[in-house]
Design a protein around this motif. Structure first.
Motif, PDB file in Angstrom:
ATOM      1  N   ASP A 111      -4.505 -12.718   4.401  1.00 57.98           N
ATOM      2  CA  ASP A 111      -5.161 -13.301   5.572  1.00 57.98           C
ATOM      3  C   ASP A 111      -4.425 -14.544   6.052  1.00 57.98           C
ATOM      4  OD1 ASP A 111      -7.220 -11.403   5.551  1.00 57.98           O
ATOM      5  OD2 ASP A 111      -8.354 -12.555   4.075  1.00 57.98           O
ATOM      6  N   THR A 112      -3.936 -15.339   5.097  1.00 56.01           N
ATOM      7  CA  THR A 112      -3.251 -16.583   5.436  1.00 56.01           C
ATOM      8  C   THR A 112      -1.990 -16.724   4.593  1.00 56.01           C
ATOM      9  OG1 THR A 112      -4.543 -17.827   3.804  1.00 56.01           O
ATOM     10  CG2 THR A 112      -5.393 -17.756   6.073  1.00 56.01           C
ATOM     11  N   LEU A 113      -1.050 -17.498   5.103  1.00 52.81           N
ATOM     12  CA  LEU A 113       0.201 -17.783   4.407  1.00 52.81           C
ATOM     13  C   LEU A 113       0.406 -19.287   4.335  1.00 52.81           C
ATOM     14  CD1 LEU A 113       2.417 -15.075   6.147  1.00 52.81           C
ATOM     15  CD2 LEU A 113       1.713 -15.066   3.752  1.00 52.81           C
ATOM     16  N   PRO A 114       1.016 -19.793   3.267  1.00 45.86           N
ATOM     17  CA  PRO A 114       1.431 -19.079   2.058  1.00 45.86           C
ATOM     18  C   PRO A 114       0.240 -18.610   1.223  1.00 45.86           C
ATOM     19  CG  PRO A 114       1.696 -21.430   1.737  1.00 45.86           C
ATOM     20  CD  PRO A 114       1.312 -21.251   3.176  1.00 45.86           C
ATOM     21  N   ILE A 115       0.507 -17.698   0.309  1.00 47.51           N
ATOM     22  CA  ILE A 115      -0.540 -17.084  -0.489  1.00 47.51           C
ATOM     23  C   ILE A 115      -0.804 -17.918  -1.734  1.00 47.51           C
ATOM     24  CG2 ILE A 115      -1.214 -15.011  -1.743  1.00 47.51           C
ATOM     25  CD1 ILE A 115       0.849 -13.474  -0.021  1.00 47.51           C
ATOM     26  N   THR A 116      -2.049 -18.327  -1.922  1.00 46.35           N
ATOM     27  CA  THR A 116      -2.432 -19.031  -3.146  1.00 46.35           C
ATOM     28  C   THR A 116      -3.023 -18.053  -4.145  1.00 46.35           C
ATOM     29  OG1 THR A 116      -4.724 -19.504  -2.547  1.00 46.35           O
ATOM     30  CG2 THR A 116      -3.046 -21.022  -1.686  1.00 46.35           C
ATOM     31  N   GLU A 117      -3.196 -18.518  -5.375  1.00 45.20           N
ATOM     32  CA  GLU A 117      -3.803 -17.684  -6.412  1.00 45.20           C
ATOM     33  C   GLU A 117      -5.268 -17.390  -6.124  1.00 45.20           C
ATOM     34  OE1 GLU A 117      -0.329 -19.781  -8.353  1.00 45.20           O
ATOM     35  OE2 GLU A 117      -1.947 -20.336  -6.966  1.00 45.20           O
ATOM     36  N   GLN A 118      -5.874 -18.169  -5.235  1.00 43.60           N
ATOM     37  CA  GLN A 118      -7.272 -17.943  -4.874  1.00 43.60           C
ATOM     38  C   GLN A 118      -7.439 -16.921  -3.746  1.00 43.60           C
ATOM     39  OE1 GLN A 118      -6.074 -21.289  -5.398  1.00 43.60           O
ATOM     40  NE2 GLN A 118      -6.790 -20.872  -7.477  1.00 43.60           N
ATOM     41  N   ALA A 119      -6.345 -16.433  -3.204  1.00 41.70           N
ATOM     42  CA  ALA A 119      -6.418 -15.436  -2.133  1.00 41.70           C
ATOM     43  C   ALA A 119      -7.135 -14.193  -2.639  1.00 41.70           C
ATOM     44  CB  ALA A 119      -5.016 -15.076  -1.646  1.00 41.70           C
ATOM     45  N   PRO A 120      -7.926 -13.561  -1.794  1.00 43.08           N
ATOM     46  CA  PRO A 120      -8.668 -12.370  -2.243  1.00 43.08           C
ATOM     47  C   PRO A 120      -7.738 -11.231  -2.629  1.00 43.08           C
ATOM     48  CG  PRO A 120      -8.809 -12.620   0.148  1.00 43.08           C
ATOM     49  CD  PRO A 120      -8.185 -13.875  -0.372  1.00 43.08           C
ATOM     50  N   ILE A 121      -8.126 -10.511  -3.661  1.00 41.22           N
ATOM     51  CA  ILE A 121      -7.408  -9.306  -4.070  1.00 41.22           C
ATOM     52  C   ILE A 121      -7.923  -8.167  -3.206  1.00 41.22           C
ATOM     53  CG2 ILE A 121      -6.843  -7.754  -5.962  1.00 41.22           C
ATOM     54  CD1 ILE A 121      -5.758 -10.607  -6.258  1.00 41.22           C
ATOM     55  N   LYS A 122      -7.084  -7.692  -2.320  1.00 36.48           N
ATOM     56  CA  LYS A 122      -7.502  -6.651  -1.371  1.00 36.48           C
ATOM     57  C   LYS A 122      -7.096  -5.273  -1.862  1.00 36.48           C
ATOM     58  CE  LYS A 122      -7.275  -9.507   2.784  1.00 36.48           C
ATOM     59  NZ  LYS A 122      -6.724  -9.577   4.155  1.00 36.48           N
ATOM     60  N   LYS A 123      -7.581  -4.292  -1.173  1.00 40.58           N
ATOM     61  CA  LYS A 123      -7.173  -2.923  -1.481  1.00 40.58           C
ATOM     62  C   LYS A 123      -5.659  -2.834  -1.385  1.00 40.58           C
ATOM     63  CE  LYS A 123      -7.672   1.907  -0.083  1.00 40.58           C
ATOM     64  NZ  LYS A 123      -7.726   2.374  -1.485  1.00 40.58           N
ATOM     65  N   ALA A 124      -5.049  -2.335  -2.447  1.00 35.94           N
ATOM     66  CA  ALA A 124      -3.594  -2.267  -2.495  1.00 35.94           C
ATOM     67  C   ALA A 124      -3.055  -1.337  -1.419  1.00 35.94           C
ATOM     68  CB  ALA A 124      -3.144  -1.790  -3.872  1.00 35.94           C
ATOM     69  N   THR A 125      -1.875  -1.672  -0.912  1.00 39.01           N
ATOM     70  CA  THR A 125      -1.238  -0.837   0.108  1.00 39.01           C
ATOM     71  C   THR A 125      -0.330   0.225  -0.505  1.00 39.01           C
ATOM     72  OG1 THR A 125       0.578  -2.428   0.353  1.00 39.01           O
ATOM     73  CG2 THR A 125      -1.326  -2.681   1.825  1.00 39.01           C
ATOM     74  N   SER A 126      -0.228   0.246  -1.835  1.00 39.30           N
ATOM     75  CA  SER A 126       0.600   1.259  -2.505  1.00 39.30           C
ATOM     76  C   SER A 126       0.046   1.512  -3.896  1.00 39.30           C
ATOM     77  CB  SER A 126       2.048   0.789  -2.617  1.00 39.30           C
ATOM     78  OG  SER A 126       2.150  -0.293  -3.541  1.00 39.30           O
ATOM     79  N   PRO A 127       0.298   2.680  -4.473  1.00 38.23           N
ATOM     80  CA  PRO A 127      -0.115   2.923  -5.859  1.00 38.23           C
ATOM     81  C   PRO A 127       0.502   1.921  -6.830  1.00 38.23           C
ATOM     82  CG  PRO A 127       0.347   4.995  -4.771  1.00 38.23           C
ATOM     83  CD  PRO A 127       0.789   3.914  -3.815  1.00 38.23           C
ATOM     84  N   TYR A 128       1.745   1.503  -6.593  1.00 41.42           N
ATOM     85  CA  TYR A 128       2.353   0.485  -7.452  1.00 41.42           C
ATOM     86  C   TYR A 128       1.501  -0.776  -7.471  1.00 41.42           C
ATOM     87  CZ  TYR A 128       5.192  -3.504  -8.756  1.00 41.42           C
ATOM     88  OH  TYR A 128       5.626  -4.671  -9.326  1.00 41.42           O
ATOM     89  N   GLY A 129       1.165  -1.272  -6.289  1.00 46.11           N
ATOM     90  CA  GLY A 129       0.333  -2.461  -6.208  1.00 46.11           C
ATOM     91  C   GLY A 129      -1.012  -2.264  -6.881  1.00 46.11           C
TER      92      GLY A 129
END
Length: 340
Positions: free
Chosen positions: A133-151
């Motif tokens: 949602d925002t940059l830069p990404i902090t460790e508190q950023a929400p874990i969203k649905k991954a865009t790949s199986p690797y993720g």
């Protein structure tokens, strides 16, 4: 003894060198699915020391049991072993879920069986944040649905470790979410050496420049970025390896504030694909043959790290520049092609 799974891989091998140089005894476990025994020799040439080595697959339960029965003096684990290409994971999701998750489950189970209270460093990824949602990404950023199986395997891996720590108060872990490692060791004895067609940008650049690939295709130039190409945080692999050593020492010295800690590892700066290409052209003095193609499924628009937490708590900073990394990657590519 420190167990390093996937220790002959790109990041793993550089971390093994840092551990050996610090005086640790190291046991490398690798199934050689995306690496080579030549890397073991490279590690020894890079630092003058050779780790112990076991060739086995951590996704084989019997092999993992045998490993933990054979080596009883493991004092810490750094877990790299995983398939790691975003694009490939989209086309081979079941292979990624099988390899990346069963290996983690099996050795956590063996740690429990042997009642081990040793620290664990888990190799995670910025892909767990998905499209931020925002940059830069902090460790508190929400874990969203991954865009790949690797993720997704990295998200699930983190959850597995979190749940394991909740049920076992003896264990502690540091999750390292790193961004895009590039470059090679300054000895030029180890570096990024993908088997087959590279899945990452920089080795494709250097292989194109050296004539191994005809042309580099940039996946899309219509993203909402300053030049239309995806933006990533490119960190020198040596800086990244040093962070693993520091994180391990933090746990071994019981300096961690929680039994489960998460740190972003990057430079804090984002560079576009075209900027990386221009950087390569600058440090190499060559013009790269590249063109623009369609977007690649699974790619996020932009991702770069807020690394203030790692700076403050780990006392770690990324020192080497993009120019440093690209120059070392190019020198490494030229060396391995000359030797072959």
């Amino acid at each position: 003894m420190i167990l390093v799974t996937g220790g002959l891989g790109y990041i793993g091998s550089h971390t093994v060198v840092e551990l050996l140089e610090e005086g640790f005894e190291v046991l490398v476990v690798d199934d050689l699915s995306n690496s080579s025994l030549d890397v073991l020799k490279g590690i020894e040439r890079a630092c003058g020391k050779r780790p112990l080595f076991e060739c086995l697959s951590l996704s084989n339960r019997i092999s993992v049991k045998t490993l933990f029965h054979k080596y009883l003096d493991i004092q810490g684990i750094i877990h790299f072993a995983a398939s790691k290409a975003v694009g490939e994971s989209v086309s081979k999701p079941l292979a990624y879920y099988d390899n990346n998750l069963t290996s983690l489950l099996f050795f956590l189970q063996e740690m429990e069986v042997h009642n081990l209270s040793i620290p664990l460093i888990f190799s995670s990824s910025c892909t767990v944040y998905g499209e931020p949602d925002t940059l830069p990404i902090t460790e508190q950023a929400p874990i969203k649905k991954a865009t790949s199986p690797y993720g997704n395997t990295k998200q699930i891996g983190e959850e597995i470790i979190w749940d394991t720590l909740k049920s076992n108060e003896k264990l502690s872990a540091i999750i390292l979410r790193y961004f895009n490692p590039i470059g090679a060791h300054d000895s030029l004895e180890i570096g990024e050496l993908p088997i087959g067609i590279p899945q990452n940008l920089v080795p494709f650049i250097t292989q194109t420049a050296v004539g191994l690939r005809d042309k580099l295709i940039v996946f899309g130039d219509d993203y909402p970025t300053r030049d239309g190409t995806c933006i990533r945080d490119y960190i020198h692999v040596v800086d990244l390896a040093k962070a693993h050593l520091i994180a391990l020492q933090r746990l071994m010295a019981h300096k961690n504030e929680d039994r489960y800690e998460v740190f972003n590892l990057g430079t804090g700066k984002g560079n576009s694909v075209l900027e990386v290409i221009k950087c390569f052209e600058r440090v190499s003095g060559m013009k790269l043959n590249y063109g623009i193609g369609p977007r690649r499924e699974g790619d996020v628009v932009a991702a770069y790290a807020d690394v203030s937490k790692a700076n403050e708590l780990l006392k770690w900073n990324a020192i080497l520049s993009l120019d440093d990394a690209m120059a070392s990657a190019w020198e490494w590519e030229q060396k391995i092609r000359t030797n072959n």
